[in-house]
Design an enzyme around this catalytic site. Structure first.
Site, mmCIF file in Angstrom:
data_model
loop_
_atom_site.group_PDB
_atom_site.id
_atom_site.type_symbol
_atom_site.label_atom_id
_atom_site.label_comp_id
_atom_site.label_asym_id
_atom_site.label_seq_id
_atom_site.Cartn_x
_atom_site.Cartn_y
_atom_site.Cartn_z
ATOM 1 N N GLN A 28 0.855 -1.189 0.000
ATOM 2 C CA GLN A 28 0.000 0.000 0.000
ATOM 3 C C GLN A 28 0.886 1.233 0.000
ATOM 4 O OE1 GLN A 28 -3.484 -0.265 2.520
ATOM 5 N NE2 GLN A 28 -2.889 1.665 3.486
ATOM 6 N N ALA A 29 0.629 2.128 -0.949
ATOM 7 C CA ALA A 29 1.435 3.344 -1.070
ATOM 8 C C ALA A 29 0.520 4.559 -1.165
ATOM 9 C CB ALA A 29 2.321 3.272 -2.309
ATOM 10 N N TYR A 30 0.922 5.620 -0.486
ATOM 11 C CA TYR A 30 0.183 6.878 -0.549
ATOM 12 C C TYR A 30 0.816 7.764 -1.602
ATOM 13 C CZ TYR A 30 -2.680 5.384 3.190
ATOM 14 O OH TYR A 30 -3.602 4.673 3.912
ATOM 15 N N ILE A 31 -0.024 8.260 -2.491
ATOM 16 C CA ILE A 31 0.428 9.120 -3.588
ATOM 17 C C ILE A 31 0.212 10.584 -3.209
ATOM 18 C CG2 ILE A 31 0.196 9.586 -6.060
ATOM 19 C CD1 ILE A 31 1.106 6.675 -5.217
ATOM 20 N N VAL A 82 4.673 8.606 -1.301
ATOM 21 C CA VAL A 82 5.072 9.557 -0.273
ATOM 22 C C VAL A 82 5.329 8.709 0.977
ATOM 23 C CG1 VAL A 82 4.316 11.502 1.134
ATOM 24 C CG2 VAL A 82 3.601 11.347 -1.263
#
Length: 155
Positions: A28-31, A82
């Site tokens: 899971q990655a926050y953009i 981020v």
């Protein structure tokens, strides 16, 4: 548009494991991250991907928009993350009419275990299993967004 209505708790012990369904491995990655909104990409079991926009400041209720996206796009977006890319295995645990999702974190957040219960209404009062610890709903430092940015908080 869907409403996400959930409560979040630390997990105390392994009592949930005997009732858990098979886990799914997430990256899971926050953009995009802001105080009241986020855009994240999640890859499940290395096979499928979704992009989710969440908006709202409430500790329990937020607007949620979620869309399936091509795996290749998600892999490219993860490179734009981020903060850290969150690695976790999610287990579903049915209990007294509700399904609890237990996230066992790996990588930089290894050792952290958090349970969430999604509710149909803010008025729902799910029974708490005996393996549930302290409630952390509304403690931003335990949200995935902040975990990605700030790392594991002290318990």
């Amino acid at each position: 548009m869907a409403k996400e209505i959930e409560r979040k708790f630390l997990v105390s012990g392994d009592g949930w494991r005997s009732e858990a369904e098979t886990g799914s491995v997430f990256q899971q990655a926050y953009i995009v991250t802001m105080d009241d909104r986020s855009v994240r990409v999640r890859i499940a079991d290395g096979k499928s991907a979704r992009m989710t926009l969440k908006v709202g400041k409430s500790a329990v209720v937020r607007d949620e928009f979620e869309y399936e996206i091509p795996l290749s796009d998600a892999l490219a977006m993860i490179d734009l993350a981020v903060g850290i890319v969150i690695e976790k295995t999610r287990y579903r645990v049915p209990f007294h009419g509700f399904v609890w999702e237990v996230d066992v974190y790996d990588g930089a957040l290894q050792g952290l275990v958090i349970a969430e219960v999604e509710m149909r209404s803010e008025d729902d009062r799910p029974d708490l299993p005996d393996w549930i610890g302290r409630e952390v709903s509304g403690e931003r430092r335990f949200s995935n967004q902040y975990l990605a940015l700030d790392g594991r908080p002290p318990d």
